[in-house]
Design an enzyme around this catalytic site. Structure first.
Site, PDB file in Angstrom:
ATOM      1  N   LYS A 105       1.027  -1.084   0.078  1.00 21.00           N
ATOM      2  CA  LYS A 105      -0.067   0.084   0.024  1.00 21.00           C
ATOM      3  C   LYS A 105       1.061   1.368   0.004  1.00 21.00           C
ATOM      4  CE  LYS A 105      -3.054   2.725   2.895  1.00 21.00           C
ATOM      5  NZ  LYS A 105      -3.488   2.983   3.935  1.00 21.00           N
ATOM      6  N   GLY A 166      -7.500   9.067   9.856  1.00 24.10           N
ATOM      7  CA  GLY A 166      -8.096   9.126  11.328  1.00 24.10           C
ATOM      8  C   GLY A 166      -9.017  10.152  11.793  1.00 24.10           C
ATOM      9  N   ALA A 192      -9.455   5.596   4.303  1.00 23.58           N
ATOM     10  CA  ALA A 192      -9.030   6.836   4.948  1.00 23.58           C
ATOM     11  C   ALA A 192     -10.201   7.823   5.313  1.00 23.58           C
ATOM     12  CB  ALA A 192      -7.757   7.639   4.584  1.00 23.58           C
ATOM     13  N   GLY A 193     -10.564   7.694   6.727  1.00 27.39           N
ATOM     14  CA  GLY A 193     -11.513   8.827   6.961  1.00 27.39           C
ATOM     15  C   GLY A 193     -13.039   8.322   7.254  1.00 27.39           C
ATOM     16  N   ASN A 214      -9.580   1.373   9.742  1.00 28.57           N
ATOM     17  CA  ASN A 214      -8.492   1.167  10.692  1.00 28.57           C
ATOM     18  C   ASN A 214      -8.973   1.921  11.933  1.00 28.57           C
ATOM     19  OD1 ASN A 214      -6.584   0.498  12.670  1.00 28.57           O
ATOM     20  ND2 ASN A 214      -4.762   0.964  11.225  1.00 28.57           N
ATOM     21  N   THR A 215      -8.869   3.241  12.000  1.00 29.57           N
ATOM     22  CA  THR A 215      -9.289   3.921  13.479  1.00 29.57           C
ATOM     23  C   THR A 215     -10.809   3.937  13.904  1.00 29.57           C
ATOM     24  OG1 THR A 215      -7.515   5.564  12.493  1.00 29.57           O
ATOM     25  CG2 THR A 215      -9.215   6.200  14.406  1.00 29.57           C
TER      26      THR A 215
END
Lengths: 271, 70
Positions: A105, A166, A192-193, A214-215
């Site tokens: 990635k 994040g 992301a986001g 993830n986050t």
């Protein structure tokens, strides 16, 4: 009642086939036990990891690779932390020998405040890595021209961001994502986001092939529960995309027939 | 006049003993070679197969591992 037949709808990525369209990161989890359970609840088959220097004053490794069954998972190392194409190339090559996996990635991020990717450096690194035999999944802004150039460079997918890494702000530029999806020749993975499962569902409804989270999972009060919720959100979004959404209208359109409506005489309302 | 010969290991300068090999450096640093990767300038090696390559002054060495990340 007739059940809707289950239609196998696999994702083909980098020459491999996956049934899950939810990819999950391994950062920010409080411990390996929670991470393992959350990954299982997510159903993810593609899992990202990072590459970092060994602490020479306290050498050893943190055992992440031993904590998961990599026979059942596709390991996806990232180049997070790299600010230039050259740094990303070096980390990608280290990642390949550290893991034995040639998927990467690709992140080239010079900006620390919003963690926005460098499109020029990303394209340059993608070209070099694809030529070097990597399966390259570049993290980018939702830019259709850049996405086509990355496809031409041999990338296996493009990974447009939904909002800053994040931030949990969800899909902030669906119109731009649409331009990336329109005519895409490789899978588009929104990365992301994403903050909640409805964000993931929205991305899949628009036609994204997968999402990476993830986050939003790791920082949930109950990471395992949230991982399960994201799995459902992704499934709902994909099913909705395949089913085809209704057209949007500027004004209302009654759902019930307009003829035969029961009326009472009302002198104020003309017949 | 030149100063003592040094290597850069994970961003920090380190004195170079003449004849030091990459294999010996990992042992001296007490790094478990399994599950790490080592870069010497533009070359990369799995830690477990770090070669008996003699290191030279000015070599830039990275010793990395896999950790959690997105």
């Amino acid at each position: 009642m007739k059940q809707h037949p289950h239609t196998p709808d696999p994702l083909t990525l980098g020459g491999k086939t996956f049934t899950s369209r939810l990819m999950t990161g391994t950062g920010k989890f409080t411990d390996f036990g929670v991470m393992r359970e959350a990954l299982a609840a997510s159903g993810s088959q593609i899992v990202t990891v990072a590459i970092r220097r060994v602490e020479l004053r306290a050498p050893g490794h943190d055992g992440l690779l031993d904590a998961l069954n990599w026979d059942a998972l596709q390991l996806l190392p990232n180049t997070a932390g790299c600010r230039t194409a050259d740094e990303a190339l070096r980390v990608a090559r280290l990642a390949r020998v550290a893991t034995g996996v040639n998927w990467i990635k690709l992140e080239v991020i010079p900006d620390a405040r919003y963690l926005l990717p460098d499109p020029v450096g990303t394209l340059r690194a993608a070209e070099a890595l694809a030529a070097d035999g990597f399966t390259v999944l570049p993290y980018v802004q939702a830019d259709a021209v850049l996405a086509r150039a990355l496809e031409d460079a041999g990338c296996a997918a493009v990974m447009p961001l939904a909002s800053p890494i994040g931030s949990g702000r969800g899909l902030r530029s669906p119109e731009l994502l649409r331009t990336v999806l329109d005519g895409a020749r490789v899978p588009t993975i929104v990365d992301a986001g994403l903050g909640v499962p409805s964000d993931a569902a929205q991305a899949l409804e628009l036609g994204a092939d997968a999402v990476l989270v993830n986050t939003a999972i790791a920082e949930a009060r109950d990471p395992v529960g949230m991982a399960h919720a994201f799995a459902l959100g992704v499934q709902a979004g994909r099913a909705a995309f395949l089913a085809g959404r209704m057209p949007e209208r500027a004004q209302a359109s009654p759902s019930s027939p307009t003829s035969g409506v029961v009326r009472l005489p009302d002198p104020e309302v003309p017949v | 006049m030149t100063g003592p010969a040094t290597l850069t290991v994970n961003g920090e300068a380190r004195p170079l003993t003449p004849g030091l090999t990459l294999h010996a450096l990992l042992r001296d640093l007490n790094v478990n070679p399994s599950r790490v990767a080592v870069g010497v300038n533009d070359d990369v090696y799995p830690g477990a197969r770090a070669p008996h390559r003699t290191l030279e002054a000015g070599d830039v060495i990275e010793i990395v591992r896999v950790i959690g990340g997105g």
